[in-house]
Design an enzyme around this catalytic site. Structure first.
Site, PDB file in Angstrom:
ATOM      1  N   SER A 114       0.846  -1.186   0.000  1.00  0.00           N
ATOM      2  CA  SER A 114       0.000   0.000   0.000  1.00  0.00           C
ATOM      3  C   SER A 114       0.880   1.234   0.000  1.00  0.00           C
ATOM      4  O   SER A 114       2.104   1.152   0.188  1.00  0.00           O
ATOM      5  CB  SER A 114      -0.939   0.030   1.207  1.00  0.00           C
ATOM      6  N   SER A 115       0.261   2.396  -0.174  1.00  0.00           N
ATOM      7  CA  SER A 115       1.017   3.651  -0.200  1.00  0.00           C
ATOM      8  C   SER A 115       1.666   3.957   1.149  1.00  0.00           C
ATOM      9  O   SER A 115       2.497   4.870   1.243  1.00  0.00           O
ATOM     10  CB  SER A 115       0.102   4.805  -0.616  1.00  0.00           C
ATOM     11  N   CYS A 116       1.325   3.211   2.196  1.00  0.00           N
ATOM     12  CA  CYS A 116       1.937   3.410   3.514  1.00  0.00           C
ATOM     13  C   CYS A 116       3.435   3.118   3.510  1.00  0.00           C
ATOM     14  O   CYS A 116       4.133   3.485   4.461  1.00  0.00           O
ATOM     15  CB  CYS A 116       1.270   2.517   4.557  1.00  0.00           C
TER      16      CYS A 116
ATOM     17  N   TYR B  14       3.723  -2.055   9.777  1.00  0.00           N
ATOM     18  CA  TYR B  14       3.162  -2.578   8.533  1.00  0.00           C
ATOM     19  C   TYR B  14       4.031  -2.195   7.342  1.00  0.00           C
ATOM     20  O   TYR B  14       4.318  -3.013   6.463  1.00  0.00           O
ATOM     21  CB  TYR B  14       1.741  -2.049   8.361  1.00  0.00           C
TER      22      TYR B  14
ATOM     23  N   LYS C   8       6.003  -4.671   4.578  1.00  0.00           N
ATOM     24  CA  LYS C   8       5.786  -4.622   3.132  1.00  0.00           C
ATOM     25  C   LYS C   8       7.068  -4.270   2.378  1.00  0.00           C
ATOM     26  O   LYS C   8       7.328  -4.802   1.289  1.00  0.00           O
ATOM     27  CB  LYS C   8       4.675  -3.625   2.806  1.00  0.00           C
TER      28      LYS C   8
ATOM     29  N   HIS D 151     -12.113   1.908   7.463  1.00  0.00           N
ATOM     30  CA  HIS D 151     -11.350   3.010   6.876  1.00  0.00           C
ATOM     31  C   HIS D 151     -12.274   4.180   6.557  1.00  0.00           C
ATOM     32  O   HIS D 151     -13.484   4.118   6.752  1.00  0.00           O
ATOM     33  CB  HIS D 151     -10.607   2.519   5.636  1.00  0.00           C
TER      34      HIS D 151
END
Length: 239
Positions: free
Chosen positions: A26-28, A55, A59, A98
């Protein structure tokens, strides 16, 4: 959990001769204050957002594992990083959903109860990008079906130049949380007012993905925000 899952699956894919693998993140993964829009080469250029760090690190480790196997074993493992997703089948839990499903539920319940207003955390000024889930799925299938002459160059098999086997997936534009709230409010049909609690945290000020590489390869998102939200709201009502 993510480290355990991805380590086992990636190694098992290698041992069993899986032809192509798509690793999702994800963009995180990008730094908290990354330049906007965020490009694939911005990975690991500065500090992560603290609440996302466990997280994000998991990733990032998965991306590095894909890259290492591609270089060492000539595997075809590609990591894709979608922006924030919404759509049918979402999680509408009142406490751990979310932002979009949470807004849909709150505005719907406020409409039913006749509440005069809905309170939202933060100032409403942070900007976020949202991608409809079916568009995300379509992008994944598109990438996995690329011919070898387009797919293999994405994998970093023969280089260590700082660009990992990574592809952003998004719509390429964003909107403020206030603009999002106004749109969800309109789609749901809530006629009250919005109140923003500035004493609550805003989070990262902006998270916009640069999707120039994917667009240049021939794929773009097709679902506009209002249509996607209307579909999501119908999904919520069907539960």
């Amino acid at each position: 959990d993510n480290l355990a899952i991805q380590t086992n699956i990636l190694h098992a894919a290698y041992k069993t001769g899986v032809k192509r693998l798509l690793f999702l993140g994800s963009s995180c993964i990008y730094p908290k204050l990354a330049p906007q829009p965020m490009k694939e080469e911005h990975l690991l250029t500065s500090e992560l957002e603290p609440t996302n760090r466990p997280y994000a690190l998991a990733k990032i480790a998965g991306i590095e594992m894909c890259w290492a196997y591609n270089r060492q074993y000539k595997t075809q493992y590609l990591a894709v990083m979608p922006t924030n997703l919404y759509g049918t089948g979402d999680n509408y839990h009142p406490e751990n959903s979310h932002v979009i499903p949470a807004m849909i539920r709150r505005f719907h319940e406020a409409k039913l109860s006749g509440a005069p207003s809905v309170a939202l955390w933060g100032t409403g000024t942070p900007k976020r990008e949202f991608l409809y889930s079916e568009d995300m799925a379509d992008a994944c299938v598109y990438l996995m079906n690329l011919p070898d002459d387009k797919f293999v160059p994405l994998l970093g098999q023969d280089r260590n130049d700082g660009l990992p086997p990574l592809m952003n997936i998004g719509v390429g534009h964003d909107l403020s949380i206030r603009e999002l709230a106004e749109t969800v409010k309109d789609v749901v049909g809530f006629e009250g007012t919005l109140e923003f609690d500035a004493s609550k945290p805003d989070g990262t000020p902006r998270k916009l993905m640069d999707v120039g590489r994917l667009n240049a390869m021939g794929w773009t998102a097709t679902t506009d925000m209002r249509s996607g939200l209307a579909t999501a709201y119908r999904d919520f009502l069907s539960r």
